[in-house]
Structures are given as C-alpha cells and as structure tokens.
Design a protein around this motif. Structure first.
Motif, PDB file in Angstrom:
ATOM      1  N   ASP A 148      44.887  39.552  57.007  1.00 52.62           N
ATOM      2  CA  ASP A 148      45.129  39.916  55.611  1.00 52.62           C
ATOM      3  C   ASP A 148      44.468  38.966  54.615  1.00 52.62           C
ATOM      4  OD1 ASP A 148      46.963  37.950  56.510  1.00 52.62           O
ATOM      5  OD2 ASP A 148      48.218  38.318  54.763  1.00 52.62           O
ATOM      6  N   TYR A 149      43.881  37.856  55.081  1.00 54.02           N
ATOM      7  CA  TYR A 149      43.264  36.914  54.152  1.00 54.02           C
ATOM      8  C   TYR A 149      42.041  37.496  53.447  1.00 54.02           C
ATOM      9  CZ  TYR A 149      46.107  32.773  54.973  1.00 54.02           C
ATOM     10  OH  TYR A 149      47.132  31.855  55.007  1.00 54.02           O
ATOM     11  N   LEU A 150      41.429  38.523  54.027  1.00 60.20           N
ATOM     12  CA  LEU A 150      40.309  39.188  53.356  1.00 60.20           C
ATOM     13  C   LEU A 150      40.660  40.613  52.961  1.00 60.20           C
ATOM     14  CD1 LEU A 150      37.103  37.920  55.242  1.00 60.20           C
ATOM     15  CD2 LEU A 150      38.105  37.129  53.089  1.00 60.20           C
ATOM     16  N   PHE A 151      41.939  40.933  52.933  1.00 58.64           N
ATOM     17  CA  PHE A 151      42.362  42.223  52.401  1.00 58.64           C
ATOM     18  C   PHE A 151      42.304  42.168  50.873  1.00 58.64           C
ATOM     19  CE2 PHE A 151      45.259  43.940  56.048  1.00 58.64           C
ATOM     20  CZ  PHE A 151      44.143  44.016  56.866  1.00 58.64           C
ATOM     21  N   PRO A 152      42.028  43.289  50.231  1.00 56.48           N
ATOM     22  CA  PRO A 152      41.946  43.292  48.760  1.00 56.48           C
ATOM     23  C   PRO A 152      43.201  42.774  48.080  1.00 56.48           C
ATOM     24  CG  PRO A 152      41.132  45.349  49.665  1.00 56.48           C
ATOM     25  CD  PRO A 152      41.710  44.603  50.811  1.00 56.48           C
ATOM     26  N   GLY A 153      44.390  43.119  48.616  1.00 55.48           N
ATOM     27  CA  GLY A 153      45.630  42.675  47.994  1.00 55.48           C
ATOM     28  C   GLY A 153      45.768  41.161  48.002  1.00 55.48           C
ATOM     29  N   THR A 154      45.445  40.515  49.129  1.00 54.26           N
ATOM     30  CA  THR A 154      45.541  39.059  49.221  1.00 54.26           C
ATOM     31  C   THR A 154      44.510  38.387  48.329  1.00 54.26           C
ATOM     32  OG1 THR A 154      46.286  39.270  51.517  1.00 54.26           O
ATOM     33  CG2 THR A 154      45.529  37.107  50.804  1.00 54.26           C
ATOM     34  N   VAL A 155      43.284  38.891  48.342  1.00 53.21           N
ATOM     35  CA  VAL A 155      42.228  38.317  47.498  1.00 53.21           C
ATOM     36  C   VAL A 155      42.610  38.426  46.024  1.00 53.21           C
ATOM     37  CG1 VAL A 155      39.829  38.571  46.760  1.00 53.21           C
ATOM     38  CG2 VAL A 155      40.411  38.748  49.190  1.00 53.21           C
ATOM     39  N   SER A 156      43.135  39.584  45.614  1.00 50.73           N
ATOM     40  CA  SER A 156      43.559  39.767  44.225  1.00 50.73           C
ATOM     41  C   SER A 156      44.682  38.808  43.867  1.00 50.73           C
ATOM     42  CB  SER A 156      44.000  41.205  43.993  1.00 50.73           C
ATOM     43  OG  SER A 156      42.940  42.103  44.232  1.00 50.73           O
ATOM     44  N   TYR A 157      45.633  38.618  44.784  1.00 50.18           N
ATOM     45  CA  TYR A 157      46.746  37.701  44.545  1.00 50.18           C
ATOM     46  C   TYR A 157      46.250  36.271  44.351  1.00 50.18           C
ATOM     47  CZ  TYR A 157      50.570  34.566  45.852  1.00 50.18           C
ATOM     48  OH  TYR A 157      51.476  33.538  45.900  1.00 50.18           O
ATOM     49  N   LEU A 158      45.305  35.836  45.172  1.00 49.59           N
ATOM     50  CA  LEU A 158      44.796  34.469  45.078  1.00 49.59           C
ATOM     51  C   LEU A 158      43.965  34.258  43.817  1.00 49.59           C
ATOM     52  CD1 LEU A 158      43.776  33.838  48.807  1.00 49.59           C
ATOM     53  CD2 LEU A 158      45.779  32.940  47.611  1.00 49.59           C
ATOM     54  N   LEU A 159      43.299  35.308  43.378  1.00 51.36           N
ATOM     55  CA  LEU A 159      42.436  35.193  42.202  1.00 51.36           C
ATOM     56  C   LEU A 159      43.147  35.556  40.901  1.00 51.36           C
ATOM     57  CD1 LEU A 159      39.142  36.810  43.568  1.00 51.36           C
ATOM     58  CD2 LEU A 159      39.704  34.376  43.420  1.00 51.36           C
ATOM     59  N   ARG A 160      44.411  35.975  40.991  1.00 53.76           N
ATOM     60  CA  ARG A 160      45.112  36.565  39.861  1.00 53.76           C
ATOM     61  C   ARG A 160      45.172  35.641  38.648  1.00 53.76           C
ATOM     62  NH1 ARG A 160      50.806  38.469  41.507  1.00 53.76           N
ATOM     63  NH2 ARG A 160      51.008  36.203  41.820  1.00 53.76           N
ATOM     64  N   ASP A 161      45.511  34.383  38.863  1.00 60.66           N
ATOM     65  CA  ASP A 161      45.668  33.460  37.742  1.00 60.66           C
ATOM     66  C   ASP A 161      44.373  32.730  37.399  1.00 60.66           C
ATOM     67  OD1 ASP A 161      48.360  34.129  37.585  1.00 60.66           O
ATOM     68  OD2 ASP A 161      48.915  32.620  39.075  1.00 60.66           O
ATOM     69  N   GLY A 162      43.322  33.004  38.144  1.00 61.05           N
ATOM     70  CA  GLY A 162      42.042  32.377  37.863  1.00 61.05           C
ATOM     71  C   GLY A 162      42.013  30.887  38.129  1.00 61.05           C
ATOM     72  N   GLN A 163      42.985  30.375  38.914  1.00 64.99           N
ATOM     73  CA  GLN A 163      43.015  28.951  39.206  1.00 64.99           C
ATOM     74  C   GLN A 163      41.938  28.578  40.213  1.00 64.99           C
ATOM     75  OE1 GLN A 163      46.923  27.650  40.293  1.00 64.99           O
ATOM     76  NE2 GLN A 163      47.886  28.454  38.446  1.00 64.99           N
ATOM     77  N   ALA A 164      41.436  27.371  40.072  1.00 64.76           N
ATOM     78  CA  ALA A 164      40.355  26.919  40.940  1.00 64.76           C
ATOM     79  C   ALA A 164      40.776  26.913  42.403  1.00 64.76           C
ATOM     80  CB  ALA A 164      39.901  25.525  40.515  1.00 64.76           C
ATOM     81  N   LEU A 165      42.048  26.566  42.657  1.00 65.99           N
ATOM     82  CA  LEU A 165      42.515  26.510  44.038  1.00 65.99           C
ATOM     83  C   LEU A 165      42.490  27.893  44.684  1.00 65.99           C
ATOM     84  CD1 LEU A 165      43.652  24.879  46.375  1.00 65.99           C
ATOM     85  CD2 LEU A 165      45.947  25.217  45.428  1.00 65.99           C
ATOM     86  N   GLY A 166      42.931  28.921  43.966  1.00 64.85           N
ATOM     87  CA  GLY A 166      42.901  30.275  44.500  1.00 64.85           C
ATOM     88  C   GLY A 166      41.486  30.738  44.774  1.00 64.85           C
ATOM     89  N   VAL A 167      40.570  30.423  43.859  1.00 62.15           N
ATOM     90  CA  VAL A 167      39.161  30.772  44.071  1.00 62.15           C
ATOM     91  C   VAL A 167      38.632  30.063  45.310  1.00 62.15           C
ATOM     92  CG1 VAL A 167      36.833  30.616  43.099  1.00 62.15           C
ATOM     93  CG2 VAL A 167      38.768  31.203  41.625  1.00 62.15           C
TER      94      VAL A 167
END
Length: 452
Positions: A208-227
């Motif tokens: 699930d780490y490359l599923f769209p839902g997980t990617v969107s969740y990690l990128l949601r706040d635009g934080q450098a760590l999520g990116v």
C-alpha cells in the motif's frame, strides 16, 4: 562366543541425550514466563495483569539468553545437526504441531478477534505512551512480541554461529533493522505527530505504500517529511533495489534488512531443515509466487487508473481486488500461514511461496545480478549439511557434487550452506557476470586432478 546383534539394533537411532542440569533452570524460567503471560492475558485486575506481563517478558528474556549461552556457548563452535529428526519439537512431532496450532491461533485472534487480546494490549499502554504518545493497540502488541522474538532468538543465533563472522554480522543486521527501523522509528514518528512509516519495507512487500490513497495521505499537508517518504518508497522500489541486487543479490534485503526474513532467520532457525526440497515443492513455488507478484502489480496499476478518473468503472474492481489481496495475501498467507506454519513447513514458507518482494528480487538475482554461490565438486564429501540447512528448499548438495555455481531465484544468500560445510566447498561471491553459470576453470581443473 561373540554376542549376536540384530539388524534392528544396529539400525536403531541413538537415544536422545538428557538435558544437562545447567540448562534446565533457564528452560524453567522460560516456562514460568509463558505461564505469567497467560496470567496477564486472563487477569481481571489491570495492575496484576501489567505486573504479570513485565514478569513474563523478564523471565522469557533472561531464560532464553541464558539457555542459549549454555547450549551453544560451552561446546566447541560449529554447526551441529544432532537429533533434529528425533526431537518432537523439530521433526513435525506432537510438540511441533501444538506450537504450530498455538501460533496460527494467535494470528487468527490478532487479525480478526483482537478483543480477546485486550488484557495484553492494555498492559503495554505505559510503553506505548512513552514511545508513541498514544495507547497501545493490537499492532503495538504484535510489534513488541515480534521484535522481542527477533532479539532473543537473534541472541541465540549469535551464540550458535559465533564461529562465522558473516553470520554474526548478518544476524546483528536483522536485529538492528527490526529494533530500530521497524519498532522504534515508527513509534518516534507517531510521538512527533508524523505519519507512521516503515523505512525498511518497500513496495511490493509493503504494497500500500505506492497506492494512491497512501501517497495522497503522505503528501496531503505538503510537509517535507511526507514528500521524502513517498520519494524514499519509489526510489527504493524501482532504483535502489535493482542496483543493490545487481551487486549483492537478494541477500542485501531478504537476509540483512527485511523483518519477515529477520524473524525467519532468528525465531525460525530451529526449523530451517523442514523446507521441502522436492521438485514438486519447487513447482508450487513457481506457480504461486510469480502470480502473486503479478496480482499486486495489477492491483496497483488499476488503483492508479481509477484515481486518475480516466476509467471510472475501474474503481469498484480495483478496490475489490485490493481488499482481496490484503485479506488473502497480506493477512492469511504472510501472517497466519507464513509464521504459524514454522514448526511444520519451515521458516521461509511466506518468503518462498508468497512474498512478492522475494519474487521481484529473485527475478533480478537470476537474470541481472553478479551474485552466485560457487562450489568445488572435487572437495565435496556429500555429507548433505548444506541441503539440510537450506531454508529455501534448494538441494545444495546436488550443485556441490557437480561443482556447479548456484544461481537460483529462491536463494536468499543467508550463507548457512557455506557455514555448515565442513570442507569449504561453497563460497558466496559477487563475481563478474561473464561465465556466471559455469564452474570456474580452477575448480574444474582441481576436480580433474583429484579424480585422476
């Protein structure tokens, strides 16, 4: 007059040696630890349950490590296979089946009936608050038990294979990655109110780490760590994995980093000889592991197609396949069967028959890697030690007898075949790809000289 000896007497196996008195005390501590764990699971009083849990963890830890030091630290160093097929615990006997049923039952309760583990979960609230800043849940309980098993049985492996520098470093590596990257670091991220992320797991294993839902969740706040997490997962899956596998084979991950492999190499070490070496088992391996890899690739592609909005009708199909994969492969195969069947089918059932990461790495290793195990047939005495310790079901002896290099997609490069060989016949190498499938001229000439 010479005494007559019957054939049955000559063929009878040697009796099992009695457990030395010095080893009985730590084994008794382990038994008391398991009893205390049962008390913790059933105690109605929270304080009593918590005390029982701490007592259980202490007794299990001190008992296991002391027993390992006495069992493997006192005799001369070396790999021994004494009485493996006589003990009920390591020869699919009653003890093995009882342990298998207990492990399988634990996974079933963990995944689908966690309410029955509530007492145990609550005992770890203080540790979870300290590490993660939130109460414990079923997965924190599982992570604690899992990490403890790797560390304690890793300590056993360090004693057992203390004569092999490769095994010491490799065992230390899986212990480090499990404790640091799979237990402490994800907890620290939660404590800092960041997404829980396991840097030692990548797609397609952590699918699930490359599923769209997980990617969107990690990128949601635009934080450098999520990116960075998304970047890390993509780079490790599609760039670092092929490069590292080219130079080192799949062992860089399966035997040095992966938590699944770490548990198999430590807690599963007593059962490595149970891996089926038959050709029928190899056929099942091919029939299962590559379709599973294809399945998760298909699911990932369909989810991204659905997320793009280009084909809206794909959305229900993609979600249904994703849930099916998560239940059948992510839960039943990797957990219930993958670990629950250790005492019956060996420790690498999941890695051998079901892991999509192992399939991905195996294809790279077989067709695109410098890694191989070279053999010297002229020195082989056909003792079978190498095949006995191969947890991936490879009949290593057949290669060693012919002096052929071992280049198999299944091989995880654990090196136990080389460690167990009394003649130094097998060597793990990262050699040039030229002539990779042929024995070297030196080995061939040595074999001719010995045979002549």
């Amino acid at each position: 007059m010479a005494a007559s000896v019957s054939a049955s007497t000559l063929l009878a196996p040697a009796p099992l040696p009695a457990t030395p008195p010095a080893e009985k005390l730590p084994l008794a501590a382990v038994a008391l630890g398991l009893l205390a764990l049962l008390v913790a699971a059933t105690a109605a009083d929270p304080a009593r349950a918590r005390l029982s849990m701490y007592v259980a963890l202490f007794l299990l830890s001190i008992g296991t490590l002391t027993w390992a030091a006495l069992k493997f630290g006192r005799p001369p160093a070396g790999v021994r296979h004494d009485h493996l097929w006589q003990r009920a615990s390591t020869s699919r006997g009653a003890i093995a089946w009882a342990l298998g049923v207990a492990l399988t039952g634990f996974y079933v309760v963990l995944y689908w009936f966690p309410a029955y583990l509530e007492n145990l979960i609550r005992t770890l609230d203080p540790l979870s608050q300290l590490l993660r800043g939130k109460p414990a849940d079923q997965w924190f309980l599982y992570g604690t038990f899992y990490t403890l098993a790797v560390l304690l049985m890793g300590g056993r492996a360090l004693w057992k294979y203390r004569h092999s520098r490769y095994q010491l470093i490799r065992t230390g590596s899986v212990m480090f990655f499990q404790l640091g990257f799979s237990f402490l670091l994800p907890g620290l991220l939660l404590l800092l109110q960041k997404p829980e992320f396991y840097f030692s797991y990548f797609w397609p294993l952590k699918y699930d780490y490359l599923f769209p839902g997980t990617v969107s969740y990690l990128l949601r706040d635009g934080q450098a760590l999520g990116v960075f997490m998304v970047f890390w997962g993509a780079v490790m899956s599609f760039l670092a994995t092929p490069v590292l596998t080219y130079f080192f084979g799949k062992r860089w991950y399966c035997s040095w980093v992966c938590g699944c492999g770490g548990l198999a190499e430590t807690a599963g070490d007593p059962y490595r000889h149970l891996a089926d070496k038959s050709r029928a088992a190899w056929r099942w391996e091919v029939r299962l592991i590559y379709p599973i890899l294809g399945f998760i690739i298909l699911v990932t592609v369909l989810l991204w197609v659905a997320a793009s909005g280009a084909v809206p009708a794909v959305q229900p199909l993609a979600e249904g396949l994703s849930k099916t994969y998560g239940f059948v492969i992510g839960s039943v195969f990797s957990g219930v069967i993958g670990v629950g069947f250790y005492p019956i089918m060996g420790a690498r059932v999941w890695c051998r028959f079901g892991c999509p990461m192992a399939a991905y790495l195996g294809l790279l290793q077989k067709h695109f890697s410098r890694f191989r195990i070279t053999t010297n047939g002229g020195q082989c005495i056909s003792c079978g030690n190498c095949s006995n310790v191969c947890e991936m079901g490879i009949d290593v002896k057949q290669y060693a007898q012919r002096g052929e290099p071992i280049i198999r997609a299944a091989c995880v490069g654990c090196g136990l075949c080389s460690t167990a060989c009394p003649r130094g016949v097998l060597n793990l190498e990262n050699g040039p790809r030229t002539g990779r499938y042929q024995a070297s001229a030196l080995i061939h000439s040595d074999s001719l000289r010995i045979l002549s």
